[in-house]
Design a protein around this motif. Structure first.
Motif, PDB file in Angstrom:
ATOM      1  N   CYS A  36       7.584  -2.119  -1.448  1.00 11.68           N
ATOM      2  CA  CYS A  36       7.438  -1.352  -2.695  1.00 11.68           C
ATOM      3  C   CYS A  36       6.460  -0.197  -2.520  1.00 11.68           C
ATOM      4  CB  CYS A  36       6.975  -2.266  -3.830  1.00 11.68           C
ATOM      5  SG  CYS A  36       8.219  -3.456  -4.350  1.00 11.68           S
ATOM      6  N   VAL A  37       5.377  -0.435  -1.773  1.00 12.97           N
ATOM      7  CA  VAL A  37       4.400   0.634  -1.513  1.00 12.97           C
ATOM      8  C   VAL A  37       5.063   1.759  -0.731  1.00 12.97           C
ATOM      9  CG1 VAL A  37       2.311   1.204  -0.197  1.00 12.97           C
ATOM     10  CG2 VAL A  37       2.348  -0.826  -1.643  1.00 12.97           C
ATOM     11  N   ILE A  38       5.848   1.413   0.272  1.00 10.55           N
ATOM     12  CA  ILE A  38       6.523   2.428   1.088  1.00 10.55           C
ATOM     13  C   ILE A  38       7.524   3.213   0.240  1.00 10.55           C
ATOM     14  CG2 ILE A  38       8.140   2.753   3.014  1.00 10.55           C
ATOM     15  CD1 ILE A  38       6.682   0.340   4.355  1.00 10.55           C
ATOM     16  N   LEU A  39       8.280   2.507  -0.597  1.00  9.42           N
ATOM     17  CA  LEU A  39       9.270   3.190  -1.435  1.00  9.42           C
ATOM     18  C   LEU A  39       8.637   4.104  -2.476  1.00  9.42           C
ATOM     19  CD1 LEU A  39      11.878   0.333  -2.023  1.00  9.42           C
ATOM     20  CD2 LEU A  39      12.188   2.421  -0.687  1.00  9.42           C
ATOM     21  N   THR A  40       7.545   3.654  -3.085  1.00 13.18           N
ATOM     22  CA  THR A  40       6.922   4.444  -4.153  1.00 13.18           C
ATOM     23  C   THR A  40       5.876   5.422  -3.640  1.00 13.18           C
ATOM     24  OG1 THR A  40       5.232   2.763  -4.555  1.00 13.18           O
ATOM     25  CG2 THR A  40       7.265   2.600  -5.842  1.00 13.18           C
ATOM     26  N   ARG A  41       5.395   5.196  -2.411  1.00  7.96           N
ATOM     27  CA  ARG A  41       4.334   6.030  -1.835  1.00  7.96           C
ATOM     28  C   ARG A  41       3.115   6.075  -2.755  1.00  7.96           C
ATOM     29  NH1 ARG A  41       8.050  10.992   0.347  1.00  7.96           N
ATOM     30  NH2 ARG A  41       9.336   9.719   1.699  1.00  7.96           N
ATOM     31  N   SER A  42       2.811   4.940  -3.345  1.00  6.90           N
ATOM     32  CA  SER A  42       1.717   4.846  -4.304  1.00  6.90           C
ATOM     33  C   SER A  42       0.456   4.319  -3.629  1.00  6.90           C
ATOM     34  CB  SER A  42       2.110   3.916  -5.456  1.00  6.90           C
ATOM     35  OG  SER A  42       1.007   3.658  -6.271  1.00  6.90           O
ATOM     36  N   VAL A  43      -0.590   5.125  -3.647  1.00  5.34           N
ATOM     37  CA  VAL A  43      -1.877   4.706  -3.092  1.00  5.34           C
ATOM     38  C   VAL A  43      -2.477   3.588  -3.951  1.00  5.34           C
ATOM     39  CG1 VAL A  43      -4.222   5.466  -2.538  1.00  5.34           C
ATOM     40  CG2 VAL A  43      -2.280   6.967  -2.072  1.00  5.34           C
ATOM     41  N   ILE A  44      -2.323   3.689  -5.255  1.00  2.00           N
ATOM     42  CA  ILE A  44      -2.859   2.666  -6.159  1.00  2.00           C
ATOM     43  C   ILE A  44      -2.190   1.321  -5.883  1.00  2.00           C
ATOM     44  CG2 ILE A  44      -3.021   1.937  -8.567  1.00  2.00           C
ATOM     45  CD1 ILE A  44      -3.234   4.947  -9.269  1.00  2.00           C
ATOM     46  N   LEU A  45      -0.871   1.326  -5.741  1.00  5.35           N
ATOM     47  CA  LEU A  45      -0.163   0.085  -5.436  1.00  5.35           C
ATOM     48  C   LEU A  45      -0.586  -0.465  -4.081  1.00  5.35           C
ATOM     49  CD1 LEU A  45       1.892  -2.022  -6.285  1.00  5.35           C
ATOM     50  CD2 LEU A  45       3.684  -0.562  -5.330  1.00  5.35           C
ATOM     51  N   CYS A  46      -0.823   0.399  -3.128  1.00 10.55           N
ATOM     52  CA  CYS A  46      -1.273  -0.031  -1.801  1.00 10.55           C
ATOM     53  C   CYS A  46      -2.619  -0.748  -1.903  1.00 10.55           C
ATOM     54  CB  CYS A  46      -1.371   1.159  -0.858  1.00 10.55           C
ATOM     55  SG  CYS A  46      -1.796   0.692   0.831  1.00 10.55           S
ATOM     56  N   SER A  54       5.973 -19.899  10.059  1.00 13.07           N
ATOM     57  CA  SER A  54       4.839 -19.626   9.192  1.00 13.07           C
ATOM     58  C   SER A  54       4.582 -20.837   8.302  1.00 13.07           C
ATOM     59  CB  SER A  54       5.138 -18.402   8.340  1.00 13.07           C
ATOM     60  OG  SER A  54       4.162 -18.249   7.337  1.00 13.07           O
ATOM     61  N   ARG A  55       3.299 -21.203   8.177  1.00 10.19           N
ATOM     62  CA  ARG A  55       2.944 -22.279   7.260  1.00 10.19           C
ATOM     63  C   ARG A  55       2.965 -21.786   5.818  1.00 10.19           C
ATOM     64  NH1 ARG A  55      -1.571 -23.502  11.025  1.00 10.19           N
ATOM     65  NH2 ARG A  55      -2.980 -22.557   9.525  1.00 10.19           N
ATOM     66  N   ASN A  56       2.991 -20.489   5.631  1.00  8.25           N
ATOM     67  CA  ASN A  56       2.913 -19.912   4.289  1.00  8.25           C
ATOM     68  C   ASN A  56       4.004 -18.872   4.065  1.00  8.25           C
ATOM     69  OD1 ASN A  56       0.192 -21.124   3.496  1.00  8.25           O
ATOM     70  ND2 ASN A  56      -0.243 -20.171   5.460  1.00  8.25           N
ATOM     71  N   PRO A  57       5.255 -19.272   4.094  1.00 13.34           N
ATOM     72  CA  PRO A  57       6.334 -18.283   3.984  1.00 13.34           C
ATOM     73  C   PRO A  57       6.355 -17.577   2.631  1.00 13.34           C
ATOM     74  CG  PRO A  57       7.217 -20.499   3.877  1.00 13.34           C
ATOM     75  CD  PRO A  57       5.770 -20.629   4.245  1.00 13.34           C
ATOM     76  N   MET A  58       5.900 -18.256   1.577  1.00  7.00           N
ATOM     77  CA  MET A  58       5.902 -17.637   0.253  1.00  7.00           C
ATOM     78  C   MET A  58       4.946 -16.432   0.219  1.00  7.00           C
ATOM     79  SD  MET A  58       4.930 -19.342  -3.422  1.00  7.00           S
ATOM     80  CE  MET A  58       3.187 -19.490  -3.093  1.00  7.00           C
ATOM     81  N   TYR A  59       3.729 -16.628   0.727  1.00 10.59           N
ATOM     82  CA  TYR A  59       2.759 -15.532   0.709  1.00 10.59           C
ATOM     83  C   TYR A  59       3.167 -14.413   1.653  1.00 10.59           C
ATOM     84  CZ  TYR A  59      -0.175 -18.781  -1.869  1.00 10.59           C
ATOM     85  OH  TYR A  59      -0.661 -19.646  -2.805  1.00 10.59           O
ATOM     86  N   LEU A  60       3.741 -14.754   2.784  1.00 11.77           N
ATOM     87  CA  LEU A  60       4.226 -13.743   3.719  1.00 11.77           C
ATOM     88  C   LEU A  60       5.351 -12.928   3.094  1.00 11.77           C
ATOM     89  CD1 LEU A  60       4.181 -12.498   6.545  1.00 11.77           C
ATOM     90  CD2 LEU A  60       5.760 -14.304   7.254  1.00 11.77           C
ATOM     91  N   SER A  61       6.253 -13.591   2.395  1.00 12.33           N
ATOM     92  CA  SER A  61       7.354 -12.890   1.725  1.00 12.33           C
ATOM     93  C   SER A  61       6.852 -11.962   0.629  1.00 12.33           C
ATOM     94  CB  SER A  61       8.332 -13.898   1.128  1.00 12.33           C
ATOM     95  OG  SER A  61       8.898 -14.677   2.135  1.00 12.33           O
ATOM     96  N   TYR A  62       5.890 -12.448  -0.162  1.00 15.55           N
ATOM     97  CA  TYR A  62       5.296 -11.593  -1.194  1.00 15.55           C
ATOM     98  C   TYR A  62       4.717 -10.330  -0.565  1.00 15.55           C
ATOM     99  CZ  TYR A  62       5.288 -15.249  -4.831  1.00 15.55           C
ATOM    100  OH  TYR A  62       5.642 -16.189  -5.752  1.00 15.55           O
ATOM    101  N   PHE A  63       3.963 -10.521   0.509  1.00 17.66           N
ATOM    102  CA  PHE A  63       3.317  -9.380   1.150  1.00 17.66           C
ATOM    103  C   PHE A  63       4.344  -8.380   1.667  1.00 17.66           C
ATOM    104  CE2 PHE A  63       1.447  -7.386   4.966  1.00 17.66           C
ATOM    105  CZ  PHE A  63       0.447  -6.665   4.336  1.00 17.66           C
ATOM    106  N   LEU A  64       5.378  -8.863   2.339  1.00 23.43           N
ATOM    107  CA  LEU A  64       6.404  -7.957   2.869  1.00 23.43           C
ATOM    108  C   LEU A  64       7.130  -7.227   1.743  1.00 23.43           C
ATOM    109  CD1 LEU A  64       7.866 -10.161   5.735  1.00 23.43           C
ATOM    110  CD2 LEU A  64       6.294  -8.208   5.933  1.00 23.43           C
ATOM    111  N   TYR A  65       7.431  -7.938   0.672  1.00 22.64           N
ATOM    112  CA  TYR A  65       8.101  -7.318  -0.472  1.00 22.64           C
ATOM    113  C   TYR A  65       7.227  -6.214  -1.074  1.00 22.64           C
ATOM    114  CZ  TYR A  65       9.873  -6.659  -5.174  1.00 22.64           C
ATOM    115  OH  TYR A  65      10.326  -6.102  -6.327  1.00 22.64           O
ATOM    116  N   PHE A  66       5.950  -6.526  -1.316  1.00 20.46           N
ATOM    117  CA  PHE A  66       5.071  -5.542  -1.943  1.00 20.46           C
ATOM    118  C   PHE A  66       4.774  -4.365  -1.023  1.00 20.46           C
ATOM    119  CE2 PHE A  66       3.626  -9.229  -4.698  1.00 20.46           C
ATOM    120  CZ  PHE A  66       4.386  -8.818  -5.770  1.00 20.46           C
ATOM    121  N   ILE A  67       4.689  -4.599   0.278  1.00 22.88           N
ATOM    122  CA  ILE A  67       4.513  -3.478   1.213  1.00 22.88           C
ATOM    123  C   ILE A  67       5.749  -2.581   1.167  1.00 22.88           C
ATOM    124  CG2 ILE A  67       4.467  -2.926   3.687  1.00 22.88           C
ATOM    125  CD1 ILE A  67       1.727  -3.452   2.508  1.00 22.88           C
TER     126      ILE A  67
END
Length: 66
Positions: free
Chosen positions: A16-26, A1-14
């Protein structure tokens, strides 16, 4: 990936969305990813202007995200 930082952020936040089941966070994560994509495109333009053909060759061998 040319953008590992942004990919990591996205995976981390997804995660968090799965763990919290928050539509707003999604919704926030989706908006974050859209904005991040615009930032990535502007960074790529800067790199092409600064590094020229060397960066274009790099783009051919390394994918943007995955």
């Amino acid at each position: 990936s040319r953008n590992p930082m942004y990919l990591s952020y996205f995976l981390y936040f997804i995660g968090c969305v799965i763990l919290t089941r928050s539509v707003i966070l999604c919704v926030i994560v989706v908006l974050f990813q859209i904005v991040s994509h615009w930032i990535i495109l502007s960074e790529e333009r800067w790199c092409m202007n600064t590094f020229g053909d060397a960066y274009r060759q790099y783009m051919k061998t390394v994918r943007r995200y995955i």
